[in-house]
Design an enzyme around this catalytic site. Structure first.
Site, PDB file in Angstrom:
ATOM      1  N   GLY A 213      16.564  -4.436  56.215  1.00  0.00           N
ATOM      2  CA  GLY A 213      16.357  -5.698  56.918  1.00  0.00           C
ATOM      3  C   GLY A 213      15.461  -5.571  58.126  1.00  0.00           C
ATOM      4  O   GLY A 213      15.341  -6.503  58.913  1.00  0.00           O
ATOM      5  N   SER A 214      14.792  -4.421  58.280  1.00  0.00           N
ATOM      6  CA  SER A 214      13.946  -4.209  59.452  1.00  0.00           C
ATOM      7  C   SER A 214      12.530  -4.746  59.267  1.00  0.00           C
ATOM      8  O   SER A 214      11.754  -4.787  60.209  1.00  0.00           O
ATOM      9  CB  SER A 214      13.875  -2.718  59.783  1.00  0.00           C
ATOM     10  OG  SER A 214      13.281  -2.000  58.720  1.00  0.00           O
ATOM     11  N   GLY A 215      12.174  -5.123  58.022  1.00  0.00           N
ATOM     12  CA  GLY A 215      10.830  -5.631  57.764  1.00  0.00           C
ATOM     13  C   GLY A 215       9.830  -4.557  57.432  1.00  0.00           C
ATOM     14  O   GLY A 215       8.635  -4.830  57.348  1.00  0.00           O
ATOM     15  N   LEU A 216      10.302  -3.324  57.208  1.00  0.00           N
ATOM     16  CA  LEU A 216       9.418  -2.217  56.872  1.00  0.00           C
ATOM     17  C   LEU A 216       9.512  -1.831  55.407  1.00  0.00           C
ATOM     18  O   LEU A 216       9.006  -0.777  55.004  1.00  0.00           O
ATOM     19  CB  LEU A 216       9.737  -0.997  57.753  1.00  0.00           C
ATOM     20  CG  LEU A 216       9.614  -1.198  59.263  1.00  0.00           C
ATOM     21  CD1 LEU A 216       9.942   0.107  59.996  1.00  0.00           C
ATOM     22  CD2 LEU A 216       8.221  -1.688  59.656  1.00  0.00           C
ATOM     23  N   GLY A 217      10.153  -2.666  54.600  1.00  0.00           N
ATOM     24  CA  GLY A 217      10.289  -2.360  53.180  1.00  0.00           C
ATOM     25  C   GLY A 217      11.287  -1.254  52.907  1.00  0.00           C
ATOM     26  O   GLY A 217      11.174  -0.536  51.909  1.00  0.00           O
TER      27      GLY A 217
ATOM     28  N   SER B 169      14.511  -1.037  51.923  1.00  0.00           N
ATOM     29  CA  SER B 169      15.287  -1.030  50.683  1.00  0.00           C
ATOM     30  C   SER B 169      14.437  -0.601  49.498  1.00  0.00           C
ATOM     31  O   SER B 169      14.872   0.211  48.663  1.00  0.00           O
ATOM     32  CB  SER B 169      15.889  -2.414  50.424  1.00  0.00           C
ATOM     33  OG  SER B 169      16.803  -2.764  51.439  1.00  0.00           O
TER      34      SER B 169
ATOM     35  N   GLU C 198      14.951  -3.373  41.281  1.00  0.00           N
ATOM     36  CA  GLU C 198      15.360  -4.143  42.455  1.00  0.00           C
ATOM     37  C   GLU C 198      15.373  -5.645  42.194  1.00  0.00           C
ATOM     38  O   GLU C 198      16.333  -6.338  42.538  1.00  0.00           O
ATOM     39  CB  GLU C 198      14.418  -3.806  43.618  1.00  0.00           C
ATOM     40  CG  GLU C 198      14.966  -4.175  44.974  1.00  0.00           C
ATOM     41  CD  GLU C 198      14.108  -3.640  46.107  1.00  0.00           C
ATOM     42  OE1 GLU C 198      14.411  -3.960  47.260  1.00  0.00           O
ATOM     43  OE2 GLU C 198      13.126  -2.906  45.826  1.00  0.00           O
TER      44      GLU C 198
ATOM     45  N   ASP D 142       6.139  -3.766  48.532  1.00  0.00           N
ATOM     46  CA  ASP D 142       6.872  -2.644  49.110  1.00  0.00           C
ATOM     47  C   ASP D 142       6.939  -1.444  48.176  1.00  0.00           C
ATOM     48  O   ASP D 142       6.746  -0.295  48.591  1.00  0.00           O
ATOM     49  CB  ASP D 142       8.296  -3.076  49.481  1.00  0.00           C
ATOM     50  CG  ASP D 142       8.329  -4.156  50.534  1.00  0.00           C
ATOM     51  OD1 ASP D 142       7.266  -4.453  51.113  1.00  0.00           O
ATOM     52  OD2 ASP D 142       9.410  -4.716  50.768  1.00  0.00           O
TER      53      ASP D 142
END
Length: 347
Positions: free
Chosen positions: A115-119, A121, A153, A165
Protein backbone atom coordinates in the site's frame (compact mmCIF):
# COMPACT_ATOMS: atom_id res chain seq x y z
CA UNK A 1 11.61 -30.96 -12.90
CA UNK A 2 12.59 -30.05 -9.35
CA UNK A 3 16.33 -29.42 -8.95
CA UNK A 4 18.34 -30.58 -5.95
CA UNK A 5 18.35 -27.33 -4.01
CA UNK A 6 17.94 -26.99 -0.27
CA UNK A 7 18.00 -23.20 0.09
CA UNK A 8 17.57 -20.39 -2.46
CA UNK A 9 16.76 -16.69 -2.41
CA UNK A 10 15.16 -14.26 -4.84
CA UNK A 11 14.52 -10.55 -4.91
CA UNK A 12 12.61 -8.14 -7.14
CA UNK A 13 12.89 -4.33 -7.18
CA UNK A 14 10.10 -1.94 -6.26
CA UNK A 15 9.36 0.98 -8.59
CA UNK A 16 8.50 4.63 -8.93
CA UNK A 17 5.83 5.48 -11.48
CA UNK A 18 6.67 8.76 -13.21
CA UNK A 19 4.18 9.01 -16.06
CA UNK A 20 0.99 7.46 -17.39
CA UNK A 21 -0.18 5.88 -14.14
CA UNK A 22 -3.73 4.58 -14.49
CA UNK A 23 -3.57 4.10 -18.26
CA UNK A 24 -2.32 0.54 -17.67
CA UNK A 25 -5.64 -0.40 -16.04
CA UNK A 26 -8.52 -2.05 -17.91
CA UNK A 27 -10.69 -1.02 -19.59
CA UNK A 28 -8.65 2.07 -20.59
CA UNK A 29 -5.61 0.23 -21.95
CA UNK A 30 -7.81 -2.27 -23.81
CA UNK A 31 -9.67 0.45 -25.67
CA UNK A 32 -7.12 3.24 -26.05
CA UNK A 33 -3.75 1.69 -25.26
CA UNK A 34 -1.87 2.63 -22.13
CA UNK A 35 1.69 3.91 -21.69
CA UNK A 36 3.84 4.06 -18.56
CA UNK A 37 7.17 5.64 -17.73
CA UNK A 38 8.61 4.10 -14.59
CA UNK A 39 11.88 3.15 -12.93
CA UNK A 40 12.87 0.27 -10.71
CA UNK A 41 14.50 1.48 -7.49
CA UNK A 42 16.95 0.03 -5.00
CA UNK A 43 14.27 -1.21 -2.64
CA UNK A 44 13.28 -4.86 -2.92
CA UNK A 45 10.86 -7.65 -2.16
CA UNK A 46 12.81 -10.61 -0.78
CA UNK A 47 12.07 -14.35 -0.79
CA UNK A 48 13.84 -17.25 0.89
CA UNK A 49 12.79 -20.79 -0.02
CA UNK A 50 14.06 -23.79 1.98
CA UNK A 51 13.46 -27.50 1.47
CA UNK A 52 11.69 -29.51 4.16
CA UNK A 53 11.61 -33.27 4.64
CA UNK A 54 8.51 -33.57 6.82
CA UNK A 55 5.79 -33.18 4.18
CA UNK A 56 4.70 -29.83 5.58
CA UNK A 57 4.59 -26.31 4.20
CA UNK A 58 5.32 -23.12 6.11
CA UNK A 59 4.60 -19.64 4.75
CA UNK A 60 5.77 -16.54 6.58
CA UNK A 61 5.69 -12.82 5.75
CA UNK A 62 8.00 -11.45 8.41
CA UNK A 63 7.35 -7.78 7.65
CA UNK A 64 3.63 -8.05 8.41
CA UNK A 65 3.95 -10.66 11.15
CA UNK A 66 1.81 -13.33 9.48
CA UNK A 67 2.55 -17.04 9.14
CA UNK A 68 0.80 -20.27 8.21
CA UNK A 69 1.88 -23.89 8.51
CA UNK A 70 0.16 -27.10 7.51
CA UNK A 71 0.33 -30.19 5.38
CA UNK A 72 1.84 -29.60 1.94
CA UNK A 73 -1.14 -30.10 -0.36
CA UNK A 74 -1.46 -29.45 -4.11
CA UNK A 75 -3.74 -26.45 -3.60
CA UNK A 76 -4.06 -24.12 -0.60
CA UNK A 77 -7.28 -22.40 0.38
CA UNK A 78 -7.25 -18.68 -0.37
CA UNK A 79 -8.79 -17.30 2.80
CA UNK A 80 -7.48 -13.74 2.91
CA UNK A 81 -4.34 -14.56 4.90
CA UNK A 82 -1.01 -14.66 3.04
CA UNK A 83 -2.94 -14.72 -0.23
CA UNK A 84 0.04 -13.68 -2.36
CA UNK A 85 2.17 -16.56 -1.11
CA UNK A 86 -0.65 -19.08 -1.41
CA UNK A 87 -1.64 -17.85 -4.86
CA UNK A 88 1.86 -18.23 -6.26
CA UNK A 89 2.30 -21.66 -4.64
CA UNK A 90 -1.00 -22.89 -6.09
CA UNK A 91 -0.26 -21.72 -9.62
CA UNK A 92 3.35 -22.90 -9.76
CA UNK A 93 2.55 -26.33 -8.31
CA UNK A 94 -0.30 -26.74 -10.79
CA UNK A 95 1.49 -25.49 -13.90
CA UNK A 96 5.09 -26.53 -13.32
CA UNK A 97 5.16 -29.39 -10.80
CA UNK A 98 2.46 -31.67 -12.21
CA UNK A 99 0.12 -30.89 -9.32
CA UNK A 100 2.50 -32.51 -6.84
CA UNK A 101 2.80 -30.62 -3.52
CA UNK A 102 6.09 -29.11 -2.38
CA UNK A 103 7.33 -29.34 1.20
CA UNK A 104 8.99 -25.98 1.80
CA UNK A 105 9.48 -23.08 4.16
CA UNK A 106 8.88 -19.85 2.24
CA UNK A 107 9.71 -16.53 3.89
CA UNK A 108 9.10 -13.08 2.43
CA UNK A 109 9.68 -9.48 3.39
CA UNK A 110 9.78 -6.16 1.55
CA UNK A 111 11.72 -2.94 2.01
CA UNK A 112 8.48 -0.92 1.92
CA UNK A 113 5.01 -1.75 3.23
CA UNK A 114 2.14 -2.94 1.06
CA UNK A 115 0.00 0.00 0.00
CA UNK A 116 3.01 2.31 -0.20
CA UNK A 117 2.58 3.05 -3.92
CA UNK A 118 5.85 1.39 -4.91
CA UNK A 119 4.29 -1.76 -6.36
CA UNK A 120 5.30 -3.76 -3.28
CA UNK A 121 2.66 -6.49 -3.55
CA UNK A 122 3.43 -7.15 -7.20
CA UNK A 123 7.17 -7.23 -6.51
CA UNK A 124 6.53 -9.84 -3.83
CA UNK A 125 4.57 -11.91 -6.37
CA UNK A 126 7.31 -11.53 -9.00
CA UNK A 127 10.02 -12.52 -6.50
CA UNK A 128 7.98 -15.54 -5.40
CA UNK A 129 7.31 -16.58 -8.99
CA UNK A 130 11.02 -16.27 -9.79
CA UNK A 131 11.94 -18.34 -6.72
CA UNK A 132 9.62 -21.13 -7.89
CA UNK A 133 10.89 -20.76 -11.46
CA UNK A 134 14.42 -21.29 -10.22
CA UNK A 135 13.43 -24.15 -7.89
CA UNK A 136 11.42 -25.98 -10.55
CA UNK A 137 13.60 -25.02 -13.54
CA UNK A 138 10.49 -23.60 -15.23
CA UNK A 139 10.93 -22.23 -18.79
CA UNK A 140 9.96 -18.60 -18.17
CA UNK A 141 11.59 -15.52 -19.69
CA UNK A 142 11.07 -11.99 -18.38
CA UNK A 143 7.86 -11.36 -20.35
CA UNK A 144 6.38 -14.75 -19.40
CA UNK A 145 7.32 -14.34 -15.74
CA UNK A 146 5.77 -10.87 -15.52
CA UNK A 147 2.59 -11.98 -17.30
CA UNK A 148 2.26 -15.02 -15.05
CA UNK A 149 2.70 -12.85 -11.96
CA UNK A 150 0.04 -10.49 -13.34
CA UNK A 151 -2.37 -13.40 -13.88
CA UNK A 152 -1.79 -14.76 -10.38
CA UNK A 153 -2.45 -11.38 -8.78
CA UNK A 154 -5.23 -10.03 -10.96
CA UNK A 155 -7.00 -13.20 -12.20
CA UNK A 156 -6.31 -16.01 -9.74
CA UNK A 157 -6.54 -13.80 -6.65
CA UNK A 158 -8.91 -11.21 -8.10
CA UNK A 159 -6.92 -8.21 -6.83
CA UNK A 160 -7.66 -5.01 -8.72
CA UNK A 161 -4.75 -3.13 -10.23
CA UNK A 162 -2.77 -2.23 -13.30
CA UNK A 163 -0.06 -4.00 -15.25
CA UNK A 164 3.08 -1.91 -14.83
CA UNK A 165 4.27 -3.24 -11.47
CA UNK A 166 4.92 -6.84 -12.49
CA UNK A 167 6.86 -5.81 -15.60
CA UNK A 168 8.98 -3.25 -13.77
CA UNK A 169 9.89 -5.85 -11.13
CA UNK A 170 10.75 -8.42 -13.79
CA UNK A 171 12.78 -6.16 -16.10
CA UNK A 172 14.30 -3.53 -13.79
CA UNK A 173 15.80 -0.28 -15.03
CA UNK A 174 13.95 2.67 -16.57
CA UNK A 175 11.24 1.56 -18.97
CA UNK A 176 8.64 3.01 -21.28
CA UNK A 177 5.83 0.44 -21.32
CA UNK A 178 2.94 0.02 -23.73
CA UNK A 179 -0.22 -1.93 -22.88
CA UNK A 180 -2.89 -2.97 -25.38
CA UNK A 181 -5.94 -5.21 -25.63
CA UNK A 182 -5.63 -8.99 -25.30
CA UNK A 183 -2.79 -8.55 -22.80
CA UNK A 184 -0.34 -7.37 -25.47
CA UNK A 185 2.61 -5.68 -23.78
CA UNK A 186 5.71 -3.97 -25.14
CA UNK A 187 8.55 -3.10 -22.77
CA UNK A 188 10.96 -0.51 -24.12
CA UNK A 189 14.05 -0.27 -21.88
CA UNK A 190 15.28 3.32 -22.12
CA UNK A 191 18.99 3.71 -22.77
CA UNK A 192 19.35 6.75 -20.56
CA UNK A 193 22.97 7.94 -20.39
CA UNK A 194 24.48 7.34 -16.96
CA UNK A 195 25.10 11.05 -16.36
CA UNK A 196 21.39 11.72 -16.86
CA UNK A 197 20.46 8.89 -14.48
CA UNK A 198 22.84 10.41 -11.92
CA UNK A 199 21.25 13.84 -12.38
CA UNK A 200 17.78 12.32 -11.95
CA UNK A 201 18.91 10.63 -8.74
CA UNK A 202 20.48 13.90 -7.52
CA UNK A 203 17.16 15.73 -8.05
CA UNK A 204 14.92 13.03 -6.61
CA UNK A 205 13.38 12.96 -3.13
CA UNK A 206 10.93 10.35 -1.91
CA UNK A 207 8.68 10.85 1.07
CA UNK A 208 6.72 8.17 2.91
CA UNK A 209 3.62 9.68 4.43
CA UNK A 210 3.44 6.87 6.98
CA UNK A 211 -0.05 5.99 5.78
CA UNK A 212 -0.41 2.97 3.54
CA UNK A 213 -3.67 2.66 1.60
CA UNK A 214 -5.75 0.08 -0.21
CA UNK A 215 -5.02 0.87 -3.85
CA UNK A 216 -7.67 -1.56 -5.11
CA UNK A 217 -10.51 0.74 -4.02
CA UNK A 218 -9.04 3.72 -5.91
CA UNK A 219 -8.38 1.62 -8.99
CA UNK A 220 -11.91 0.21 -8.92
CA UNK A 221 -13.28 3.77 -8.84
CA UNK A 222 -11.06 4.73 -11.79
CA UNK A 223 -12.19 1.66 -13.75
CA UNK A 224 -15.82 2.37 -12.94
CA UNK A 225 -15.52 5.94 -14.18
CA UNK A 226 -13.85 4.67 -17.34
CA UNK A 227 -16.58 2.07 -17.93
CA UNK A 228 -19.27 4.74 -17.67
CA UNK A 229 -17.26 7.04 -19.98
CA UNK A 230 -16.97 9.73 -17.31
CA UNK A 231 -15.60 12.56 -19.46
CA UNK A 232 -13.60 14.22 -16.68
CA UNK A 233 -11.77 11.01 -15.78
CA UNK A 234 -11.32 9.93 -19.41
CA UNK A 235 -9.86 13.27 -20.45
CA UNK A 236 -7.48 13.10 -17.48
CA UNK A 237 -6.27 9.64 -18.53
CA UNK A 238 -5.71 10.84 -22.08
CA UNK A 239 -3.62 13.72 -20.70
CA UNK A 240 -1.67 11.37 -18.40
CA UNK A 241 -0.82 9.30 -21.45
CA UNK A 242 0.38 12.36 -23.39
CA UNK A 243 2.40 13.51 -20.37
CA UNK A 244 4.17 10.13 -20.27
CA UNK A 245 5.37 10.62 -23.86
CA UNK A 246 6.56 14.15 -23.12
CA UNK A 247 8.22 13.10 -19.88
CA UNK A 248 10.11 10.33 -21.69
CA UNK A 249 11.46 12.86 -24.18
CA UNK A 250 12.54 15.25 -21.44
CA UNK A 251 14.31 12.44 -19.57
CA UNK A 252 16.18 11.21 -22.63
CA UNK A 253 17.31 14.78 -23.37
CA UNK A 254 18.50 15.18 -19.78
CA UNK A 255 16.04 18.01 -19.15
CA UNK A 256 15.12 17.01 -15.59
CA UNK A 257 13.57 20.39 -14.78
CA UNK A 258 11.17 20.02 -17.71
CA UNK A 259 10.44 16.48 -16.57
CA UNK A 260 9.62 17.87 -13.11
CA UNK A 261 7.17 20.40 -14.55
CA UNK A 262 5.39 17.63 -16.49
CA UNK A 263 5.38 15.48 -13.34
CA UNK A 264 3.50 18.22 -11.51
CA UNK A 265 1.04 18.59 -14.38
CA UNK A 266 0.42 14.85 -14.33
CA UNK A 267 -0.35 15.01 -10.62
CA UNK A 268 -3.09 17.56 -11.30
CA UNK A 269 -4.55 15.24 -13.95
CA UNK A 270 -4.24 12.19 -11.69
CA UNK A 271 -6.42 13.87 -9.08
CA UNK A 272 -9.22 14.04 -11.65
CA UNK A 273 -9.35 10.25 -12.13
CA UNK A 274 -10.79 9.39 -8.68
CA UNK A 275 -12.00 11.40 -5.70
CA UNK A 276 -9.77 9.54 -3.22
CA UNK A 277 -6.45 10.07 -5.03
CA UNK A 278 -5.61 13.22 -3.05
CA UNK A 279 -6.34 13.66 0.65
CA UNK A 280 -6.10 16.80 2.75
CA UNK A 281 -2.81 15.56 4.21
CA UNK A 282 -1.34 14.85 0.77
CA UNK A 283 -2.35 18.29 -0.47
CA UNK A 284 -0.77 19.90 2.60
CA UNK A 285 2.49 17.99 2.15
CA UNK A 286 2.59 18.78 -1.56
CA UNK A 287 2.10 22.49 -0.90
CA UNK A 288 4.89 22.45 1.71
CA UNK A 289 7.22 20.75 -0.77
CA UNK A 290 6.51 23.30 -3.52
CA UNK A 291 7.07 26.15 -1.06
CA UNK A 292 10.42 24.53 -0.20
CA UNK A 293 11.47 24.60 -3.86
CA UNK A 294 10.16 21.38 -5.36
CA UNK A 295 9.61 21.91 -9.09
CA UNK A 296 7.11 19.09 -9.40
CA UNK A 297 5.97 15.90 -7.74
CA UNK A 298 3.21 13.37 -7.33
CA UNK A 299 2.07 10.42 -5.31
CA UNK A 300 3.58 7.16 -6.53
CA UNK A 301 0.98 4.55 -7.39
CA UNK A 302 -2.78 4.88 -7.18
CA UNK A 303 -2.77 7.68 -4.62
CA UNK A 304 -4.49 8.15 -1.30
CA UNK A 305 -1.26 7.77 0.70
CA UNK A 306 2.00 5.87 0.59
CA UNK A 307 5.09 7.35 -1.08
CA UNK A 308 5.30 10.73 -2.72
CA UNK A 309 8.14 11.82 -5.01
CA UNK A 310 9.52 15.24 -5.81
CA UNK A 311 12.12 16.66 -8.19
CA UNK A 312 14.16 19.66 -7.05
CA UNK A 313 17.44 21.45 -7.76
CA UNK A 314 20.02 19.27 -5.97
CA UNK A 315 21.40 22.31 -4.10
CA UNK A 316 18.02 22.63 -2.37
CA UNK A 317 17.39 18.94 -1.79
CA UNK A 318 18.51 18.85 1.85
CA UNK A 319 16.24 21.79 2.66
CA UNK A 320 13.29 20.04 1.04
CA UNK A 321 13.99 16.85 2.97
CA UNK A 322 14.11 18.81 6.23
CA UNK A 323 10.78 20.46 5.45
CA UNK A 324 9.21 17.13 4.55
CA UNK A 325 10.46 15.45 7.74
CA UNK A 326 8.77 18.22 9.70
CA UNK A 327 5.48 17.02 8.18
CA UNK A 328 5.82 13.82 10.21
CA UNK A 329 6.89 11.29 7.56
CA UNK A 330 10.17 9.92 6.27
CA UNK A 331 12.10 11.70 3.50
CA UNK A 332 15.00 10.06 1.69
CA UNK A 333 17.05 9.99 -1.47
CA UNK A 334 16.48 7.26 -4.06
CA UNK A 335 18.63 5.23 -6.45
CA UNK A 336 17.63 3.58 -9.72
CA UNK A 337 18.00 -0.21 -9.89
CA UNK A 338 19.23 -1.33 -13.31
CA UNK A 339 18.49 -5.03 -12.80
CA UNK A 340 15.20 -6.88 -12.61
CA UNK A 341 14.21 -9.89 -10.54
CA UNK A 342 17.01 -12.33 -9.71
CA UNK A 343 17.48 -15.59 -7.82
CA UNK A 344 20.44 -17.53 -6.51
CA UNK A 345 21.32 -20.75 -4.77
CA UNK A 346 22.70 -20.76 -1.23
CA UNK A 347 23.07 -24.53 -0.94
Amino acid sequence: MTMTYSLIRARAPLRLGFGGGGTDVSPYCDEYGGVILNAAIAKFAHVTMARRDDGRLRLEATDIGQSWEGEATPQLEIDGKLSLLKGVYNRMVRDFNGGEPLSLTITTHADAPAGSGLGTSSSVVVALTEAFRFWLNAPLGSYELAHLAYEIERVDLGLAGGRQDQYSAAFGGINFMEFYENDRVLINPLRVPEKIVQELEACLVTYFTGASRESANIIMEQSSRMTTKDSKSLDALHQLKQDAYEMKGALLRGEIEEMAVILGHSWEQKKRTAASVATADINRIYEAAVNAGAIGGKVSGAGGGGFMMFLIDPTRREHLMSVLRAQGGHASTCSICHHGVSSWRIR
